[in-house]
Write a protein that holds these residues in place. Structure first.
Motif, short mmCIF file in Angstrom:
data_model
loop_
_atom_site.label_atom_id
_atom_site.label_comp_id
_atom_site.label_asym_id
_atom_site.label_seq_id
_atom_site.Cartn_x
_atom_site.Cartn_y
_atom_site.Cartn_z
N HIS A 360 43.19 34.21 40.01
CA HIS A 360 43.28 34.06 41.40
C HIS A 360 42.13 33.29 42.10
CE1 HIS A 360 46.05 37.45 41.39
NE2 HIS A 360 44.88 38.19 40.78
N MET A 361 42.64 32.33 43.26
CA MET A 361 41.77 31.20 43.39
C MET A 361 41.01 31.77 44.91
SD MET A 361 42.74 27.37 44.50
CE MET A 361 43.18 26.93 42.85
N ALA A 362 39.94 31.34 44.92
CA ALA A 362 39.14 31.78 46.39
C ALA A 362 39.64 30.86 47.45
CB ALA A 362 37.62 30.98 45.94
N ILE A 363 39.60 31.56 48.58
CA ILE A 363 40.52 31.29 49.85
C ILE A 363 39.55 30.39 50.68
CG2 ILE A 363 42.03 33.19 49.69
CD1 ILE A 363 40.35 34.62 51.54
N PHE A 383 36.97 35.49 47.91
CA PHE A 383 38.15 35.85 47.32
C PHE A 383 39.12 36.90 48.35
CE2 PHE A 383 35.74 33.82 43.81
CZ PHE A 383 36.76 33.23 43.14
N ASP A 384 40.35 36.93 48.12
CA ASP A 384 41.02 37.49 48.84
C ASP A 384 40.66 39.12 48.51
OD1 ASP A 384 42.65 39.39 50.00
OD2 ASP A 384 44.44 37.79 50.15
N VAL A 385 40.18 39.83 49.29
CA VAL A 385 39.69 41.28 48.87
C VAL A 385 40.65 42.07 48.63
CG1 VAL A 385 39.12 42.07 51.17
CG2 VAL A 385 37.93 42.91 49.19
N CYS A 391 43.69 44.32 41.55
CA CYS A 391 43.63 43.75 40.49
C CYS A 391 43.38 44.56 39.15
CB CYS A 391 42.34 42.56 40.56
SG CYS A 391 42.23 41.67 39.15
N LEU A 392 43.99 44.18 38.11
CA LEU A 392 44.02 44.88 36.90
C LEU A 392 42.74 44.53 36.17
CD1 LEU A 392 47.57 44.15 35.34
CD2 LEU A 392 46.66 46.50 36.36
N TYR A 398 34.99 43.93 40.63
CA TYR A 398 34.90 44.28 42.21
C TYR A 398 34.27 45.73 42.34
CZ TYR A 398 36.94 46.03 46.48
OH TYR A 398 37.01 46.66 47.68
N THR A 399 33.52 45.76 43.27
CA THR A 399 32.83 46.86 43.61
C THR A 399 33.60 47.81 44.35
OG1 THR A 399 30.61 46.04 43.21
CG2 THR A 399 30.75 48.25 44.44
#
Length: 483
Positions: A360-363, A383-385, A391-392, A398-399
């Motif tokens: 996934h690319m940063a937005i 990134f799109d939270v 996300c797998l 990610y926290t």
């Protein structure tokens, strides 16, 4: 002006000096090379000019301290040696039959005459001026580094110091007369410092008064060292502390307790500046002052050679503004780019964004931090939270519950980019090879002049020790270059 009491030696035995002190004797060479009259000027305000008895000539007292720095002996032993060593008497401006001073005079001279003097800068300035006068200082480069000196007292407990010195004295006594072992005072067996001091006083009294061997040359040094420790340092031993010493680090897993001496030295190996600090001080923060002190001593500084500690951003800016080359490698974190998980987050040059391990690319991205300050700016990629939550590969990335997911990259400043290009040049690599010289100078100070351990307590005592040791090594180096 202080009354200059050193007069021409008019003695029937003066001709002995021409026989036993050859032309190539180091002390004779120093006498011929250095005009010690500057001591009168520097100490004029420390003496009463119109009252009291005549003082021992300050040049002679200063030379005694210089001899201590060169030969690493106690006050008592340096005075004792000056009784029979004619090279010492010649250096001190005495006739062969002249009586020597009382060793306690050296303590008074240090405390009363040299207190509140900037002796360190003054003596370095004298040797730099001398080197220039002799035409041997032609370099426009200085090499910078720091060396550490351990505290005299706190590397070991006061009781351990006394026990070690008493042990050395007993060992020498036994080697001379084994039968004295039975007559020795009983050793202290508890951990009470006061009892250890009392035992050492009894040991000194026994050796001095009862054993009959106190005057033997083999006994003198360990005996005088223990006696001087008890008499002069008992207050410090009771306090069990060196008030100014601090913990410093030589590496990630190596520490010391004491002081640091920050040095600047020419490629001819003449020290041009020194700053003595407590042990915890940062090396790089002293660079600007080392440059300015070298310039004040008469040096023209065009290049500075050091290790990575000196390549911090403030120093890059300072040297650039003053048109000085800084031959110091950048910290690897800066040259490599400081970012986390660099193998997982990859940069897409077409989009100008970072891509996460899941693809996934940063937005969007934002620049953080102010331009032109010591701390570098950072580019932060968002990134799109909502994607991150599903996300797998979110574990460890990610926290759970976080409202955003970002990835930051430190941005190299213009100064860092320029320095990176400079350190890739052949000139930079060639100049860097000169840095070994100052490491050799540090070793000379420590192993040749007792600079590995402080000879007294406190920052002022360390500054006096540094002044005399650096003055001595500079004079020796000037003599070698002249030869």
């Amino acid at each position: 002006m202080i009354r200059q009491q050193q007069t021409l030696v008019l003695s029937p035995y003066a001709a002995l000096y021409d026989i036993v002190v050859p032309k190539d004797n180091m002390l004779r060479q120093i006498n011929e090379l250095v005009d010690f009259a500057f001591i009168y000027k520097e100490l004029e305000e420390k003496y009463c000019l119109d009252n009291g008895r005549n003082a021992i000539d300050p040049i002679r007292m200063f030379k005694y301290l210089l001899l201590k720095a060169i030969y690493e002996l106690s006050d008592k032993d340096i005075v004792e040696r000056s009784k029979y060593d004619l090279s010492f008497k010649f250096f001190l401006g005495m006739a062969p039959e002249d009586p020597v001073i009382d060793p306690s005079s050296l303590t008074k001279f240090r405390k009363l005459r040299l207190k509140d003097m900037n002796l360190l800068d003054m003596l370095i300035g004298q040797t730099v001026a001398l080197a220039m006068k002799q035409g041997i200082l032609k370099s426009t480069s200085i090499i910078v580094d720091a060396t550490h000196t351990k505290s005299r007292y706190n590397q070991k407990s006061p009781q351990e110091i006394l026990q070690e010195r008493a042990r050395k004295l007993r060992k020498v006594v036994y080697s001379l007369d084994e039968s004295l072992k039975a007559k020795m005072p009983a050793k202290n067996v508890n951990n009470v410092l006061e009892d250890e001091i009392i035992y050492c006083q009894k040991l000194v009294a026994f050796v001095e008064e009862e054993s009959g061997i106190a005057q033997m040359p083999k006994i003198a040094e360990p005996f005088n060292l223990l006696k001087e420790t008890i008499e002069d340092d008992v207050e410090q031993l009771s306090l069990a502390a060196d008030p100014d010493a601090r913990v410093g680090h030589k590496s990630a897993d190596s520490a010391f307790f004491g002081y640091k001496t920050h040095l600047a030295m020419t490629e001819e190996r003449i020290i041009t500046a020194a700053i003595i600090t407590t042990g915890e001080k940062n090396d790089g923060k002293q660079l600007q002052m080392l440059i300015e002190k070298s310039q004040a001593a008469g040096m023209q500084v065009e290049t500075v050679i050091g290790d990575t500690a000196y390549s911090e951003k403030d120093n890059l800016i300072y040297t650039k503004q003053n048109e000085i080359e800084l031959v110091a490698k950048l910290n690897p974190l800066i040259t490599q780019g400081a970012r986390r998980k660099e193998d997982e987050f990859l940069f897409n040059k077409d989009a100008g964004m970072y891509v996460c391990p899941a693809g996934h690319m940063a937005i969007r991205k934002a620049r953080q931090g102010k331009k032109g300050v010591s701390k570098n700016q950072q580019d932060t990629y968002f990134f799109d939270v909502e994607i991150c939550k599903r996300c797998l590969f979110k574990e460890g990335c990610y926290t759970e519950g976080a409202k955003s997911k970002t990835y930051s990259v430190t941005v190299k400043s213009e100064e860092h980019l320029e320095q990176k290009a400079f350190q890739d040049t052949e000139y930079f690599r060639a100049k860097s090879k000169e840095r070994y010289k100052i490491e050799a100078k540090n070793s000379e100070l420590k192993h040749g002049h007792g600079y590995d351990v402080a000879t007294s307590s406190g920052l002022l005592g360390m500054q006096l020790q540094g002044a005399m040791a650096i003055f001595a090594v500079n004079l020796k180096r000037i003599l070698k270059l002249i030869d």
